[in-house]
Scaffold this motif. Structure first.
Motif, PDB file in Angstrom:
ATOM      1  N   PHE A 246       0.892  -1.175  -0.693  1.00  0.00           N
ATOM      2  CA  PHE A 246      -0.492  -0.059   0.350  1.00  0.00           C
ATOM      3  C   PHE A 246       0.860   0.973   0.005  1.00  0.00           C
ATOM      4  CE2 PHE A 246      -2.632  -3.559   2.410  1.00  0.00           C
ATOM      5  CZ  PHE A 246      -3.647  -3.293   0.873  1.00  0.00           C
ATOM      6  N   GLY A 247       2.189   1.456   0.058  1.00  0.00           N
ATOM      7  CA  GLY A 247       3.026   2.222  -0.343  1.00  0.00           C
ATOM      8  C   GLY A 247       3.559   3.059   1.067  1.00  0.00           C
ATOM      9  N   TYR A 248       3.080   2.439   2.443  1.00  0.00           N
ATOM     10  CA  TYR A 248       2.800   2.977   3.940  1.00  0.00           C
ATOM     11  C   TYR A 248       4.721   3.224   3.871  1.00  0.00           C
ATOM     12  CZ  TYR A 248      -1.715   1.465   4.510  1.00  0.00           C
ATOM     13  OH  TYR A 248      -3.037   1.350   4.176  1.00  0.00           O
ATOM     14  N   ASP A 249       4.558   4.330   4.526  1.00  0.00           N
ATOM     15  CA  ASP A 249       5.985   4.683   5.178  1.00  0.00           C
ATOM     16  C   ASP A 249       6.364   5.369   6.603  1.00  0.00           C
ATOM     17  OD1 ASP A 249       8.417   6.157   4.790  1.00  0.00           O
ATOM     18  OD2 ASP A 249       8.420   6.915   3.302  1.00  0.00           O
ATOM     19  N   LEU A 250       7.229   5.864   6.970  1.00  0.00           N
ATOM     20  CA  LEU A 250       7.159   6.187   8.480  1.00  0.00           C
ATOM     21  C   LEU A 250       5.880   6.831   9.238  1.00  0.00           C
ATOM     22  CD1 LEU A 250      10.989   7.096   7.997  1.00  0.00           C
ATOM     23  CD2 LEU A 250       9.997   4.911   9.038  1.00  0.00           C
ATOM     24  N   GLY A 251       5.582   7.760   8.255  1.00  0.00           N
ATOM     25  CA  GLY A 251       4.182   8.302   8.511  1.00  0.00           C
ATOM     26  C   GLY A 251       2.598   7.551   9.430  1.00  0.00           C
ATOM     27  N   GLU A 252       2.668   6.583   7.841  1.00  0.00           N
ATOM     28  CA  GLU A 252       1.783   5.312   8.436  1.00  0.00           C
ATOM     29  C   GLU A 252       1.854   5.187   9.434  1.00  0.00           C
ATOM     30  OE1 GLU A 252       0.734   7.437   4.143  1.00  0.00           O
ATOM     31  OE2 GLU A 252       2.444   6.327   5.295  1.00  0.00           O
ATOM     32  N   PHE A 253       2.799   4.035   9.524  1.00  0.00           N
ATOM     33  CA  PHE A 253       3.671   3.263  10.957  1.00  0.00           C
ATOM     34  C   PHE A 253       3.375   4.042  12.305  1.00  0.00           C
ATOM     35  CE2 PHE A 253       6.986   1.159   7.717  1.00  0.00           C
ATOM     36  CZ  PHE A 253       6.552   0.095   7.100  1.00  0.00           C
ATOM     37  N   GLN A 254       4.097   6.120  12.194  1.00  0.00           N
ATOM     38  CA  GLN A 254       3.469   6.206  13.239  1.00  0.00           C
ATOM     39  C   GLN A 254       1.820   6.444  13.974  1.00  0.00           C
ATOM     40  OE1 GLN A 254       6.254   9.905  14.078  1.00  0.00           O
ATOM     41  NE2 GLN A 254       3.524  10.838  14.427  1.00  0.00           N
ATOM     42  N   TRP A 255       1.429   6.706  12.463  1.00  0.00           N
ATOM     43  CA  TRP A 255      -0.039   5.945  13.145  1.00  0.00           C
ATOM     44  C   TRP A 255      -0.400   5.191  13.620  1.00  0.00           C
ATOM     45  CZ3 TRP A 255      -4.010   5.199   8.455  1.00  0.00           C
ATOM     46  CH2 TRP A 255      -5.363   5.259   9.339  1.00  0.00           C
TER      47      TRP A 255
END
Length: 376
Positions: free
Chosen positions: A317-326
């Motif tokens: 899904f193209g997740y990056d650090l921002g999504e991981f923090q969320w």
């Protein structure tokens, strides 16, 4: 940019759905089995690891359940339970998990003559030992415990009382697990009513193998704080040919009430809830801003870790650090420890951890990822 494996490993992670008897080290299973004379499908740790994963992937419920026969068999003494719990805490910490809620069913560990209380005390001793070792290794973790009752059995009230007896000693909540079809959560209403009277937290395995009725009963009849898996809530969401979504009343209720979903992507593939990670409802549920959390379920059977789950989701899904923090903040907001302790972990551990990763990207001349707060 996609996160590197080093970034994923270093990222602070929060885990809400992990089974103690589904996460043993194969080496430990071999050693403990030899001590008690329990026969295993393989005596070599590497071969045994492959057997666990292949059996879980086989599509046969009988073979999947057989895997737990072997792990539970070697967890029947206080010494074994303490060892397994300590290693669990160490393994999670080494994977960058900073807070975990690990669950197990005390009633499954009485074969060696232990009482329910002795089982809980042995496991808590192990978690504290594992926390100490992890801190000494420079990877601090806090592990809390959920006590699980088996939904096909009749000991849920006993287990609920156990939760209350040990809620000042590491136990933070209650769960029911086991086959959903034919064993609705309403069979255990006495336990849930008792827990509510005692102001205790509980989650319910619902919406994994069975669909919307299981979720509805868990929430509206039983009053669950969270949904264990809950992936089948997607059955109440329609997507038209142009990509427009429409939520049914139950799905809208779950989203509006911010009911946490303890999603376990790799495990869901094994149990047939989704065909692949790319087709897993996680992507849709996250896009629609459900309170999604990332979990491992059974690390041994799925040959997984939190880092692997995040890697798979990032690739799909193209997740990056921002999504991981969320995802980590979602999980801490949904945890069963007190509010001030959750807030401290968010502000003092999770956010600084992601800020440090972003700063490292900037120093390396890479585009920093967005790590701004997201909707809860």
């Amino acid at each position: 940019m996609a996160p590197t494996q080093a970034e994923i490993l270093a990222a602070p992670k929060v885990l809400l759905h992990d089974h103690l008897d589904g996460g043993l080290r194969p080496e430990t299973v071999v050693e403990l089995a030899a001590e008690i004379g329990h026969e295993l499908p393989a005596d070599d740790a590497g071969e045994l690891r492959r057997w666990f994963v292949e059996s879980a992937d086989s599509g046969s419920l009988e073979r999947y359940l057989e895997t737990f026969v072997h792990t539970v068999a070697v967890m029947q003494t206080a010494e074994a339970l303490t060892r397994v719990a300590a290693e669990c805490a160490e393994d999670l910490a080494a994977d960058g998990v900073v807070y975990a809620e690990v669950r197990y069913a005390p009633e499954l560990h009485l074969g060696g003559g232990l009482t329910l209380d002795e089982v809980v005390e042995a496991v808590e001793t192990g978690f504290r030992l594992g926390e100490q070792r992890a801190a000494e290794a420079g990877r601090p973790i806090r592990v809390a415990t959920l006590l699980t009752a088996m939904r096909h059995a009749a000991r849920s009230s006993e287990i609920a009382e156990l939760v209350i007896r040990y809620r000042e000693s590491g136990v933070v909540g209650f769960d029911i697990a086991g086959a959903e079809a034919g064993f609705p959560p309403t069979r255990h209403l006495d336990a849930f009513e008792y827990l509510r009277r005692e102001n205790a937290h509980f989650t319910i395995h619902a919406g994994e193998a069975f669909g919307l009725p299981s979720i509805w009963e868990a929430l509206q009849w039983c009053g669950a704080d969270r949904l264990g898996h809950g992936v089948r809530i997607v059955d109440d969401i329609s997507v038209d040919s142009e990509g427009h979504t429409r939520l049914g009343r139950l799905a809208a209720y779950v989203r509006d009430k911010r009911i946490p979903l303890e999603l376990c992507p790799s495990s869901n593939i094994q149990t047939g809830a989704a065909e692949s990670i790319a087709e897993h409802p996680f992507g849709l549920l996250a896009r629609l801003r459900f309170r999604v959390t990332v979990n491992t379920d059974n690390r041994l059977m799925s040959d997984t870790s939190m880092s692997r789950e995040l890697t798979l989701l990032s690739e799909a899904f193209g997740y990056d650090l921002g999504e991981f923090q969320w995802f980590a903040v979602n999980a801490l907001k949904s945890a069963f420890i007190p509010f001030d302790e959750r807030l401290a972990l968010i502000n003092d551990v999770v956010k600084p951890g992601y800020a440090a990763l972003t700063a490292q990207r900037t120093l390396a001349g890479l585009r920093p990822d967005r790590v701004s707060p997201r909707s809860a």
